[in-house]
Design a protein around this motif. Sequence first.
Motif, PDB file in Angstrom:
ATOM      1  N   TYR A 105     -16.675   1.507  -5.363  1.00  0.00           N
ATOM      2  CA  TYR A 105     -17.781   1.879  -4.301  1.00  0.00           C
ATOM      3  C   TYR A 105     -18.944   0.970  -4.595  1.00  0.00           C
ATOM      4  O   TYR A 105     -19.009   0.073  -5.482  1.00  0.00           O
ATOM      5  N   GLU A 106     -19.743   0.844  -3.550  1.00  0.00           N
ATOM      6  CA  GLU A 106     -21.106   0.040  -3.649  1.00  0.00           C
ATOM      7  C   GLU A 106     -21.899   0.849  -2.665  1.00  0.00           C
ATOM      8  O   GLU A 106     -21.726   1.806  -2.031  1.00  0.00           O
ATOM      9  N   ILE A 107     -23.294   0.603  -3.062  1.00  0.00           N
ATOM     10  CA  ILE A 107     -24.228   1.165  -2.215  1.00  0.00           C
ATOM     11  C   ILE A 107     -25.042   0.196  -1.349  1.00  0.00           C
ATOM     12  O   ILE A 107     -25.393  -0.902  -2.199  1.00  0.00           O
ATOM     13  N   ILE A 108     -25.171   0.336  -0.250  1.00  0.00           N
ATOM     14  CA  ILE A 108     -25.799  -0.602   0.733  1.00  0.00           C
ATOM     15  C   ILE A 108     -26.808   0.036   1.568  1.00  0.00           C
ATOM     16  O   ILE A 108     -26.443   1.103   2.439  1.00  0.00           O
ATOM     17  N   ASP A 109     -28.042  -0.421   1.586  1.00  0.00           N
ATOM     18  CA  ASP A 109     -29.252   0.349   1.977  1.00  0.00           C
ATOM     19  C   ASP A 109     -29.202   1.805   2.066  1.00  0.00           C
ATOM     20  O   ASP A 109     -29.271   2.544   3.159  1.00  0.00           O
ATOM     21  N   GLY A 110     -29.048   2.342   1.053  1.00  0.00           N
ATOM     22  CA  GLY A 110     -29.173   3.686   0.689  1.00  0.00           C
ATOM     23  C   GLY A 110     -27.996   4.495   0.995  1.00  0.00           C
ATOM     24  O   GLY A 110     -27.801   5.584   1.103  1.00  0.00           O
ATOM     25  N   VAL A 111     -26.619   3.648   1.721  1.00  0.00           N
ATOM     26  CA  VAL A 111     -25.325   4.520   2.009  1.00  0.00           C
ATOM     27  C   VAL A 111     -24.245   4.212   1.025  1.00  0.00           C
ATOM     28  O   VAL A 111     -24.004   3.046   0.747  1.00  0.00           O
ATOM     29  N   LEU A 112     -23.579   5.162   0.398  1.00  0.00           N
ATOM     30  CA  LEU A 112     -22.732   5.045  -0.421  1.00  0.00           C
ATOM     31  C   LEU A 112     -21.342   4.465   0.436  1.00  0.00           C
ATOM     32  O   LEU A 112     -20.866   5.196   1.372  1.00  0.00           O
ATOM     33  N   HIS A 113     -20.594   3.573  -0.029  1.00  0.00           N
ATOM     34  CA  HIS A 113     -19.292   3.025   0.719  1.00  0.00           C
ATOM     35  C   HIS A 113     -18.323   3.384  -0.614  1.00  0.00           C
ATOM     36  O   HIS A 113     -18.367   2.476  -1.590  1.00  0.00           O
ATOM     37  N   PHE A 114     -17.432   4.259  -0.173  1.00  0.00           N
ATOM     38  CA  PHE A 114     -16.532   4.671  -1.408  1.00  0.00           C
ATOM     39  C   PHE A 114     -15.021   3.934  -0.735  1.00  0.00           C
ATOM     40  O   PHE A 114     -14.580   4.575   0.352  1.00  0.00           O
ATOM     41  N   PHE A 115     -14.481   3.023  -1.338  1.00  0.00           N
ATOM     42  CA  PHE A 115     -13.257   2.482  -1.077  1.00  0.00           C
ATOM     43  C   PHE A 115     -12.049   3.135  -1.721  1.00  0.00           C
ATOM     44  O   PHE A 115     -12.123   3.003  -2.962  1.00  0.00           O
ATOM     45  N   VAL A 116     -10.940   3.353  -1.291  1.00  0.00           N
ATOM     46  CA  VAL A 116      -9.585   3.948  -1.755  1.00  0.00           C
ATOM     47  C   VAL A 116      -8.344   3.588  -0.847  1.00  0.00           C
ATOM     48  O   VAL A 116      -8.711   3.361   0.478  1.00  0.00           O
ATOM     49  N   ASN A 117      -7.302   3.087  -1.397  1.00  0.00           N
ATOM     50  CA  ASN A 117      -6.135   2.962  -0.722  1.00  0.00           C
ATOM     51  C   ASN A 117      -5.112   4.017  -0.857  1.00  0.00           C
ATOM     52  O   ASN A 117      -4.959   4.352  -1.982  1.00  0.00           O
ATOM     53  N   TYR A 118      -4.418   4.153   0.067  1.00  0.00           N
ATOM     54  CA  TYR A 118      -3.332   5.223  -0.043  1.00  0.00           C
ATOM     55  C   TYR A 118      -2.277   4.434   0.828  1.00  0.00           C
ATOM     56  O   TYR A 118      -1.981   4.421   1.915  1.00  0.00           O
ATOM     57  N   ASP A 119      -1.309   3.846  -0.341  1.00  0.00           N
ATOM     58  CA  ASP A 119      -0.085   3.060   0.102  1.00  0.00           C
ATOM     59  C   ASP A 119       0.943   3.738   0.066  1.00  0.00           C
ATOM     60  O   ASP A 119       1.208   4.552  -0.676  1.00  0.00           O
ATOM     61  N   VAL A 120       2.032   3.877   1.259  1.00  0.00           N
ATOM     62  CA  VAL A 120       2.973   4.600   1.353  1.00  0.00           C
ATOM     63  C   VAL A 120       4.137   3.798   1.891  1.00  0.00           C
ATOM     64  O   VAL A 120       4.074   2.671   2.735  1.00  0.00           O
ATOM     65  N   PHE A 121       5.403   4.387   1.597  1.00  0.00           N
ATOM     66  CA  PHE A 121       6.522   3.638   2.350  1.00  0.00           C
ATOM     67  C   PHE A 121       7.000   4.565   3.345  1.00  0.00           C
ATOM     68  O   PHE A 121       6.920   5.909   3.502  1.00  0.00           O
ATOM     69  N   VAL A 122       7.174   4.167   4.823  1.00  0.00           N
ATOM     70  CA  VAL A 122       7.698   4.901   5.809  1.00  0.00           C
ATOM     71  C   VAL A 122       9.151   4.523   6.143  1.00  0.00           C
ATOM     72  O   VAL A 122       9.744   3.083   5.778  1.00  0.00           O
ATOM     73  N   TYR A 123      10.091   5.406   6.634  1.00  0.00           N
ATOM     74  CA  TYR A 123      11.304   4.669   7.028  1.00  0.00           C
ATOM     75  C   TYR A 123      11.230   4.846   8.498  1.00  0.00           C
ATOM     76  O   TYR A 123      11.053   5.752   9.307  1.00  0.00           O
ATOM     77  N   LYS A 124      12.138   3.827   9.221  1.00  0.00           N
ATOM     78  CA  LYS A 124      12.137   3.673  10.585  1.00  0.00           C
ATOM     79  C   LYS A 124      13.308   4.423  10.962  1.00  0.00           C
ATOM     80  O   LYS A 124      14.312   4.020  10.386  1.00  0.00           O
ATOM     81  N   GLN A 125      13.243   5.432  11.667  1.00  0.00           N
ATOM     82  CA  GLN A 125      14.301   6.378  12.068  1.00  0.00           C
ATOM     83  C   GLN A 125      15.341   5.556  13.055  1.00  0.00           C
ATOM     84  O   GLN A 125      14.951   4.773  14.089  1.00  0.00           O
ATOM     85  N   ARG A 126      16.505   5.353  12.755  1.00  0.00           N
ATOM     86  CA  ARG A 126      17.503   4.738  13.683  1.00  0.00           C
ATOM     87  C   ARG A 126      18.235   5.584  14.654  1.00  0.00           C
ATOM     88  O   ARG A 126      18.035   6.887  14.549  1.00  0.00           O
ATOM     89  N   ASN A 127      18.536   5.111  15.803  1.00  0.00           N
ATOM     90  CA  ASN A 127      19.096   5.915  16.879  1.00  0.00           C
ATOM     91  C   ASN A 127      20.355   6.447  16.535  1.00  0.00           C
ATOM     92  O   ASN A 127      21.091   5.807  16.198  1.00  0.00           O
ATOM     93  N   VAL A 128      20.649   7.548  16.569  1.00  0.00           N
ATOM     94  CA  VAL A 128      21.822   8.325  15.982  1.00  0.00           C
ATOM     95  C   VAL A 128      22.653   8.460  17.171  1.00  0.00           C
ATOM     96  O   VAL A 128      22.374   9.074  18.278  1.00  0.00           O
ATOM     97  N   LEU A 129      23.808   7.747  17.273  1.00  0.00           N
ATOM     98  CA  LEU A 129      24.742   7.802  18.511  1.00  0.00           C
ATOM     99  C   LEU A 129      25.652   9.199  18.536  1.00  0.00           C
ATOM    100  O   LEU A 129      26.168   9.494  17.166  1.00  0.00           O
ATOM    101  N   PRO A 130      25.944   9.671  19.478  1.00  0.00           N
ATOM    102  CA  PRO A 130      26.762  10.777  19.280  1.00  0.00           C
ATOM    103  C   PRO A 130      28.179  10.446  18.779  1.00  0.00           C
ATOM    104  O   PRO A 130      28.520   9.362  19.228  1.00  0.00           O
ATOM    105  N   THR A 131      28.706  11.372  18.045  1.00  0.00           N
ATOM    106  CA  THR A 131      30.131  10.939  17.393  1.00  0.00           C
ATOM    107  C   THR A 131      31.201  11.065  18.351  1.00  0.00           C
ATOM    108  O   THR A 131      31.039  11.765  19.282  1.00  0.00           O
TER     109      THR A 131
END
Length: 144
Positions: A105-131
């Motif tokens: 975090y840092e305080i700039i001009d009397g305002v608090l700026h709090f930084f945080v990362n939320y890193d995630v893995f996502v999966y791309k859904q593939r097209n399911v063909l009918p059997t």
Amino acid sequence: MINLILKSISIALNTEFNEKEYEIYIEQIKQDLKEPCFFIACLNPTSKLFLGKRYFRKNQFCVHYFPENNSKVNEECHVVASRLFLCLEQLAVKNDLIRGTQMSYEIIDGVLHFFVNYDVFVYKQRNVLPTMEDMEEEVSVKGR
């Protein structure tokens, strides 16, 4: 996913700071800012192909805190920042927990700026063909 994380951050802030009336803004604030309040923004999200259909999404968020107008603005911002370190360490998103990383975090001009990362893995859904349905075939051998 970003909107779900924004909502989870808002819930975590409401849980931690429920002793006062804090407004939490997610959209841009044009006028009538009611202090003390929070403003949550997502900064520069990135996505990289990892393996197969997995993507690594890096989501950096900035939680702005606008303190009450008083003579101890920096002191109030430091107290709020120490509470943010604890309440934003883990978030519940869609029945999963995600961990906040690279918190600062840092305080700039009397305002608090709090930084945080939320890193995630996502999966791309593939097209399911009918059997293929069942197929029957009769084979006969010549001479039998």
